[in-house]
Design a protein around this motif. Structure first.
Motif, PDB file in Angstrom:
ATOM      1  N   SER A   1      -0.332   3.878  50.806  1.00  0.00           N
ATOM      2  CA  SER A   1       0.874   4.581  50.369  1.00  0.00           C
ATOM      3  C   SER A   1       2.100   3.895  50.959  1.00  0.00           C
ATOM      4  O   SER A   1       2.086   3.477  52.119  1.00  0.00           O
ATOM      5  CB  SER A   1       0.834   6.049  50.797  1.00  0.00           C
ATOM      6  OG  SER A   1       1.047   6.166  52.190  1.00  0.00           O
ATOM      7  N   THR A   2       3.155   3.766  50.165  1.00  0.00           N
ATOM      8  CA  THR A   2       4.372   3.087  50.601  1.00  0.00           C
ATOM      9  C   THR A   2       5.597   3.929  50.264  1.00  0.00           C
ATOM     10  O   THR A   2       5.570   4.765  49.365  1.00  0.00           O
ATOM     11  CB  THR A   2       4.524   1.714  49.922  1.00  0.00           C
ATOM     12  OG1 THR A   2       4.601   1.897  48.490  1.00  0.00           O
ATOM     13  CG2 THR A   2       3.349   0.794  50.241  1.00  0.00           C
TER      14      THR A   2
ATOM     15  N   PRO B   1       8.672  -1.089  50.681  1.00  0.00           N
ATOM     16  CA  PRO B   1       7.336  -1.270  50.096  1.00  0.00           C
ATOM     17  C   PRO B   1       7.034  -2.714  49.701  1.00  0.00           C
ATOM     18  O   PRO B   1       5.884  -3.147  49.740  1.00  0.00           O
ATOM     19  CB  PRO B   1       7.367  -0.359  48.874  1.00  0.00           C
ATOM     20  CG  PRO B   1       8.813  -0.270  48.498  1.00  0.00           C
ATOM     21  CD  PRO B   1       9.551  -0.280  49.812  1.00  0.00           C
ATOM     22  N   GLU B   2       8.087  -3.454  49.310  1.00  0.00           N
ATOM     23  CA  GLU B   2       7.845  -4.820  48.842  1.00  0.00           C
ATOM     24  C   GLU B   2       7.277  -5.708  49.944  1.00  0.00           C
ATOM     25  O   GLU B   2       6.462  -6.614  49.685  1.00  0.00           O
ATOM     26  CB  GLU B   2       9.140  -5.428  48.283  1.00  0.00           C
ATOM     27  CG  GLU B   2      10.265  -5.632  49.296  1.00  0.00           C
ATOM     28  CD  GLU B   2      10.975  -4.364  49.720  1.00  0.00           C
ATOM     29  OE1 GLU B   2      11.700  -4.404  50.737  1.00  0.00           O
ATOM     30  OE2 GLU B   2      10.822  -3.318  49.039  1.00  0.00           O
TER      31      GLU B   2
ATOM     32  N   ILE C   1       5.233  -4.751  52.376  1.00  0.00           N
ATOM     33  CA  ILE C   1       3.813  -4.406  52.536  1.00  0.00           C
ATOM     34  C   ILE C   1       2.996  -4.991  51.390  1.00  0.00           C
ATOM     35  O   ILE C   1       1.928  -5.580  51.609  1.00  0.00           O
ATOM     36  CB  ILE C   1       3.647  -2.877  52.624  1.00  0.00           C
ATOM     37  CG1 ILE C   1       4.310  -2.355  53.905  1.00  0.00           C
ATOM     38  CG2 ILE C   1       2.165  -2.484  52.590  1.00  0.00           C
ATOM     39  CD1 ILE C   1       4.332  -0.858  54.033  1.00  0.00           C
ATOM     40  N   ARG C   2       3.502  -4.887  50.162  1.00  0.00           N
ATOM     41  CA  ARG C   2       2.796  -5.446  49.009  1.00  0.00           C
ATOM     42  C   ARG C   2       2.664  -6.962  49.129  1.00  0.00           C
ATOM     43  O   ARG C   2       1.620  -7.540  48.813  1.00  0.00           O
ATOM     44  CB  ARG C   2       3.529  -5.093  47.711  1.00  0.00           C
ATOM     45  CG  ARG C   2       3.382  -3.634  47.287  1.00  0.00           C
ATOM     46  CD  ARG C   2       4.245  -3.369  46.073  1.00  0.00           C
ATOM     47  NE  ARG C   2       4.074  -2.027  45.558  1.00  0.00           N
ATOM     48  CZ  ARG C   2       3.231  -1.702  44.580  1.00  0.00           C
ATOM     49  NH1 ARG C   2       2.494  -2.639  44.007  1.00  0.00           N
ATOM     50  NH2 ARG C   2       3.133  -0.451  44.165  1.00  0.00           N
ATOM     51  N   GLU C   3       3.733  -7.611  49.587  1.00  0.00           N
ATOM     52  CA  GLU C   3       3.709  -9.071  49.698  1.00  0.00           C
ATOM     53  C   GLU C   3       2.688  -9.521  50.735  1.00  0.00           C
ATOM     54  O   GLU C   3       1.996 -10.527  50.541  1.00  0.00           O
ATOM     55  CB  GLU C   3       5.102  -9.579  50.070  1.00  0.00           C
ATOM     56  CG  GLU C   3       5.175 -11.104  50.187  1.00  0.00           C
ATOM     57  CD  GLU C   3       6.567 -11.592  50.544  1.00  0.00           C
ATOM     58  OE1 GLU C   3       6.722 -12.800  50.802  1.00  0.00           O
ATOM     59  OE2 GLU C   3       7.510 -10.758  50.578  1.00  0.00           O
TER      60      GLU C   3
ATOM     61  N   GLY D   1      -1.065  -7.946  49.265  1.00  0.00           N
ATOM     62  CA  GLY D   1      -1.453  -8.283  47.899  1.00  0.00           C
ATOM     63  C   GLY D   1      -2.491  -7.330  47.341  1.00  0.00           C
ATOM     64  O   GLY D   1      -2.471  -6.124  47.624  1.00  0.00           O
ATOM     65  N   ASP D   2      -3.418  -7.887  46.572  1.00  0.00           N
ATOM     66  CA  ASP D   2      -4.454  -7.044  45.961  1.00  0.00           C
ATOM     67  C   ASP D   2      -5.712  -6.959  46.819  1.00  0.00           C
ATOM     68  O   ASP D   2      -6.728  -6.392  46.393  1.00  0.00           O
ATOM     69  CB  ASP D   2      -4.807  -7.561  44.563  1.00  0.00           C
ATOM     70  CG  ASP D   2      -5.386  -8.978  44.578  1.00  0.00           C
ATOM     71  OD1 ASP D   2      -5.523  -9.569  45.679  1.00  0.00           O
ATOM     72  OD2 ASP D   2      -5.691  -9.508  43.500  1.00  0.00           O
TER      73      ASP D   2
ATOM     74  N   ARG E   1      -4.935  -1.113  46.282  1.00  0.00           N
ATOM     75  CA  ARG E   1      -3.986  -0.600  45.288  1.00  0.00           C
ATOM     76  C   ARG E   1      -2.942   0.238  46.015  1.00  0.00           C
ATOM     77  O   ARG E   1      -3.214   0.765  47.097  1.00  0.00           O
ATOM     78  CB  ARG E   1      -4.719   0.208  44.217  1.00  0.00           C
ATOM     79  CG  ARG E   1      -5.652  -0.670  43.378  1.00  0.00           C
ATOM     80  CD  ARG E   1      -6.701   0.131  42.653  1.00  0.00           C
ATOM     81  NE  ARG E   1      -6.109   1.010  41.669  1.00  0.00           N
ATOM     82  CZ  ARG E   1      -6.818   1.847  40.923  1.00  0.00           C
ATOM     83  NH1 ARG E   1      -8.133   1.909  41.079  1.00  0.00           N
ATOM     84  NH2 ARG E   1      -6.232   2.623  40.042  1.00  0.00           N
ATOM     85  N   TYR E   2      -1.774   0.346  45.418  1.00  0.00           N
ATOM     86  CA  TYR E   2      -0.636   0.958  46.099  1.00  0.00           C
ATOM     87  C   TYR E   2      -0.225   2.266  45.437  1.00  0.00           C
ATOM     88  O   TYR E   2      -0.211   2.383  44.200  1.00  0.00           O
ATOM     89  CB  TYR E   2       0.533  -0.029  46.141  1.00  0.00           C
ATOM     90  CG  TYR E   2       0.186  -1.280  46.923  1.00  0.00           C
ATOM     91  CD1 TYR E   2       0.373  -1.335  48.301  1.00  0.00           C
ATOM     92  CD2 TYR E   2      -0.382  -2.379  46.293  1.00  0.00           C
ATOM     93  CE1 TYR E   2       0.025  -2.462  49.027  1.00  0.00           C
ATOM     94  CE2 TYR E   2      -0.732  -3.513  47.002  1.00  0.00           C
ATOM     95  CZ  TYR E   2      -0.532  -3.543  48.373  1.00  0.00           C
ATOM     96  OH  TYR E   2      -0.892  -4.665  49.080  1.00  0.00           O
TER      97      TYR E   2
ATOM     98  N   HIS F   1       3.034   4.595  45.546  1.00  0.00           N
ATOM     99  CA  HIS F   1       4.417   4.590  46.020  1.00  0.00           C
ATOM    100  C   HIS F   1       5.036   5.977  45.899  1.00  0.00           C
ATOM    101  O   HIS F   1       4.954   6.620  44.846  1.00  0.00           O
ATOM    102  CB  HIS F   1       5.257   3.586  45.233  1.00  0.00           C
ATOM    103  CG  HIS F   1       6.672   3.499  45.727  1.00  0.00           C
ATOM    104  ND1 HIS F   1       6.986   2.960  46.958  1.00  0.00           N
ATOM    105  CD2 HIS F   1       7.848   3.924  45.179  1.00  0.00           C
ATOM    106  CE1 HIS F   1       8.287   3.029  47.143  1.00  0.00           C
ATOM    107  NE2 HIS F   1       8.833   3.616  46.086  1.00  0.00           N
TER     108      HIS F   1
END
Length: 348
Positions: free
Chosen positions: A171-172, A176-177, A179-181, A184-185, A194-195, A197
């Motif tokens: 969860s973000t 958030p960007e 953490i996603r960077e 990744g997947d 999977r994220y 948000h």
């Protein structure tokens, strides 16, 4: 009876019977214990072979040929520490003892290196602002702050992966960007990430409503993304499956010392005086196992904190169990906690 319990023999057991036990259990060790299961020694197939080479008869009690000073592990040791001891002393097995020397388990190199694959989903909460860790969190979300060489959230992720888990949701909300960077997947670790948000904060339990409920088909781990722990997640899962309930909450014992003498009285008369008494409580450790039904009960957009959600389950007559965490546990919420994590990380 657990598999390791089949390896327990008494000191008067004959070598012949010990050999039969070795063949039956196939872990290449028997543990010699007294009536209270305190470890007296161990006997491996190597010990047996050496005794036979000395022409000891098969009727010889194992107490005469066992290793009476075996290497052992303690309750709560992390997998990495156990593996390090095994590597250093070239061991294939390591008995696990409690504080009183009683056998409570057996770790084998085979089991440690061949982790099971567990399909339970894992939900890591990484949306907080980390306000108490400013200025460190001005330009970095708290879960990405590094302890040692890795971000806190990566250390959590890897501990779950080492226990065989591969289905992750994160969860973000704040930054958030970043953490996603970083994650990744999940392909970098051979897992799926999977994220989820939160456009606006929904409380510590509200993000459950944003999960793909049709995919939550097994008990789901939920954990704050700012914790360091050596908790064995496999043990937690086993406990949850054994004790049926809507949820299992991990708890930690917390001690508080009243810094004054406490007076017990009746009317104007003093009954007793206790100087600086210590009070003990169980506190929420921020780690949960939730039934699929409980996860699906939270609707999208609902704002709710986990204590409130679990209290509603208790009020409805559904069981919420607690799992005491005696292993290492640190909530990195304040600057002093973060500094403590840096100092203690090498010993984890």
């Amino acid at each position: 009876m657990k598999q390791w319990e089949l390896t327990l023999v008494d000191p008067e057991c004959s070598m012949e019977k010990a050999i039969a036990t070795l063949d039956q259990v196939a872990v290449r060790i028997v543990m010699v214990v007294d009536q209270e299961r305190r470890l007296l020694g161990t006997l491996t197939d190597g010990d047996i072979r050496r005794a036979l080479l000395k022409q000891r008869p098969l009727s010889t009690p194992v107490s005469e040929v066992m290793c009476s000073t075996p290497r052992t592990a303690e309750r709560g040791w992390a997998k990495e520490r156990i593996l390090a001891v095994m590597e250093r002393y070239q061991l294939l097995q390591l008995p696990v003892l409690d504080d009183g020397g009683v056998v409570i388990g057996l770790e084998t190199l085979h089991d440690l290196l061949n982790k099971p694959r567990r399909d339970n989903p894992v939900f890591l909460m990484a949306g907080g602002f980390g306000t108490r860790l400013r200025p460190l969190t001005h330009n970095c979300p708290k879960p990405l702050l590094k302890v040692g060489e890795k971000p806190i959230l990566e250390l959590i992720l890897e501990r779950f992966i080492n226990s065989g888990f591969h289905r992750f949701f994160i969860s973000t909300h704040y930054m958030p960007e970043m953490i996603r960077e970083h994650f990744g997947d999940g392909s970098r670790w051979g897992v799926s990430i999977r994220y989820i948000h939160e456009d606006s904060p929904l409380g510590t339990g509200g993000a459950l409503g944003l999960l793909p409920h049709d995919e939550i088909d097994l008990p789901m781990f939920m954990m704050n993304g700012d914790l360091l722990t050596t908790l064995d997640f496999g043990n937690l899962l086993e406990f949850h499956q054994t004790h049926s309930g809507a949820a299992t909450m991990c708890v930690r014992e917390y001690e508080y010392c009243v810094p004054y003498g406490v007076i017990q009285s009746e009317g104007h008369r003093i009954q007793s005086m206790v100087e600086k008494p210590v009070q003990r409580f169980f506190i929420n450790a921020g780690i949960y196992l939730l039934s699929p039904e409980l996860v699906k009960s939270v609707s999208a957009g609902t704002r709710v904190d986990m204590p409130t959600l679990l209290e509603s389950e208790i009020s409805a007559g559904r069981d919420v169990n607690m799992f005491p965490v005696h292993e290492y546990w640190l909530d990195i919420g304040r600057m002093e906690d973060f500094q403590r994590a840096q100092q203690e990380f090498g010993g984890l």
